[in-house]
Design a protein around this motif. Structure first.
Motif, short mmCIF file in Angstrom:
data_model
loop_
_atom_site.label_atom_id
_atom_site.label_comp_id
_atom_site.label_asym_id
_atom_site.label_seq_id
_atom_site.Cartn_x
_atom_site.Cartn_y
_atom_site.Cartn_z
N LEU A 64 -4.67 -32.22 19.92
CA LEU A 64 -6.42 -32.26 19.98
C LEU A 64 -6.84 -31.78 18.44
O LEU A 64 -8.23 -32.08 18.11
N ILE A 65 -6.46 -30.97 18.10
CA ILE A 65 -6.26 -30.46 16.38
C ILE A 65 -5.37 -30.15 15.98
O ILE A 65 -4.15 -30.18 16.18
N GLU A 66 -5.74 -30.15 14.55
CA GLU A 66 -3.93 -29.82 13.95
C GLU A 66 -4.49 -29.01 12.59
O GLU A 66 -5.77 -28.72 12.02
N VAL A 67 -3.60 -27.52 12.49
CA VAL A 67 -3.91 -26.77 11.92
C VAL A 67 -3.00 -26.55 10.45
O VAL A 67 -1.71 -27.07 10.41
N SER A 68 -3.76 -26.82 8.84
CA SER A 68 -3.34 -26.43 7.76
C SER A 68 -3.51 -25.57 6.56
O SER A 68 -4.67 -25.36 7.24
N PRO A 69 -3.01 -24.97 6.42
CA PRO A 69 -3.00 -24.00 5.57
C PRO A 69 -4.19 -24.67 4.20
O PRO A 69 -5.48 -23.49 4.11
N LYS A 70 -4.25 -25.71 3.90
CA LYS A 70 -4.86 -26.21 2.90
C LYS A 70 -6.57 -26.87 3.80
O LYS A 70 -7.52 -26.21 2.81
#
Length: 244
Positions: A64-70
């Motif tokens: 459902l979501i994506e986690v990215s440092p940027k």
């Protein structure tokens, strides 16, 4: 003590996953939207960062979501969601029980349940058939004795799952388990709004009789008719699709 804390974290993280998941599938957070940052979510839900991270990890696993440092935590496009995930399916049903999701569910069911019935008639064991018979009897009794909706709906659910299991097709069994929540919601609504219970029992009986009689083609056709009839009964109970 540590074990108890982990249980509490797991419980709270699940509740937060449910909340955020519902907000995503309902459209409150749309594709490419960013979720509030970790600190804000801690304040909103009154929990620790560890709990929030567990909830976010759970939602990311469901695509459902994506986690990215940027870019932080953003909602993924609908096409990337794991739509067969039990939680995602449940959230969609709760958030938007509309004609589109009913049509999607029944189109999928028509793709494999008639074939599962065919295989159950051809390859099912005596034990498989006895279980199908058992759940049919429970369903018929629930109607005859006007038992609570949940009793009848669970019997209908188990009837369908028993047929899928009797197909001895591992992929069908996996799909059946994945869409169990959808089948349960459908069964409950059908039971609650059963205008002609005798017709519903007759449709299930036709499937049961063909399977136990080892008539694969007849079993497949009977299941197709059952699904068509239940879809036709469910559609008037739905809301209009969002954006319609």
């Amino acid at each position: 003590m540590l074990e108890r804390e982990l249980i509490l974290v797991g419980t709270m993280s699940s509740q937060i996953s449910n909340s955020l998941g519902m907000r995503i599938v309902s459209g409150e957070f749309r594709p490419n939207d960013s979720l509030p940052i970790e600190g804000e979510l801690c304040q909103i839900y009154g929990v620790s960062r560890t709990t929030i991270r567990e909830a976010i990890k759970n939602l990311a696993g469901k695509r459902l979501i994506e986690v990215s440092p940027k870019t932080g935590t953003r909602v993924l496009p609908f096409g990337e969601w794991n739509l067969l995930d039990r939680d995602v399916l449940s959230w969609r049903l709760l958030a938007q029980f509309d004609a589109k999701i009913v049509e999607d569910i029944y189109e999928m069911r028509q793709c494999f349940e008639p074939r599962a019935s065919f295989l159950a008639a051809r390859d099912g064991t005596a034990e498989d058939h006895a279980l199908i018979e058992h759940h049919f009897r429970q369903l018929a009794r629930a109607y005859e004795e006007n038992q609570p909706v949940k009793v009848g709906s669970e019997s209908a659910l188990e009837f369908h799952l028993a047929i899928i299991t009797a197909s001895h097709n591992g992929l069908f069994v996996t799909i059946g388990a994945a869409v169990k929540s959808a089948l349960r919601v459908s069964s409950e609504m059908l039971q609650r709004h059963a205008a002609k219970p005798s017709e519903d029992v007759a449709l299930h009986d036709a499937v049961r009789t063909a399977i136990i009689g080892r008539e694969p083609e007849r079993a497949a056709a009977a299941m197709a008719r059952l699904l068509e009839a239940s879809q036709a009964r469910l559609l008037p109970l739905t809301t209009a699709p969002k954006g319609a």
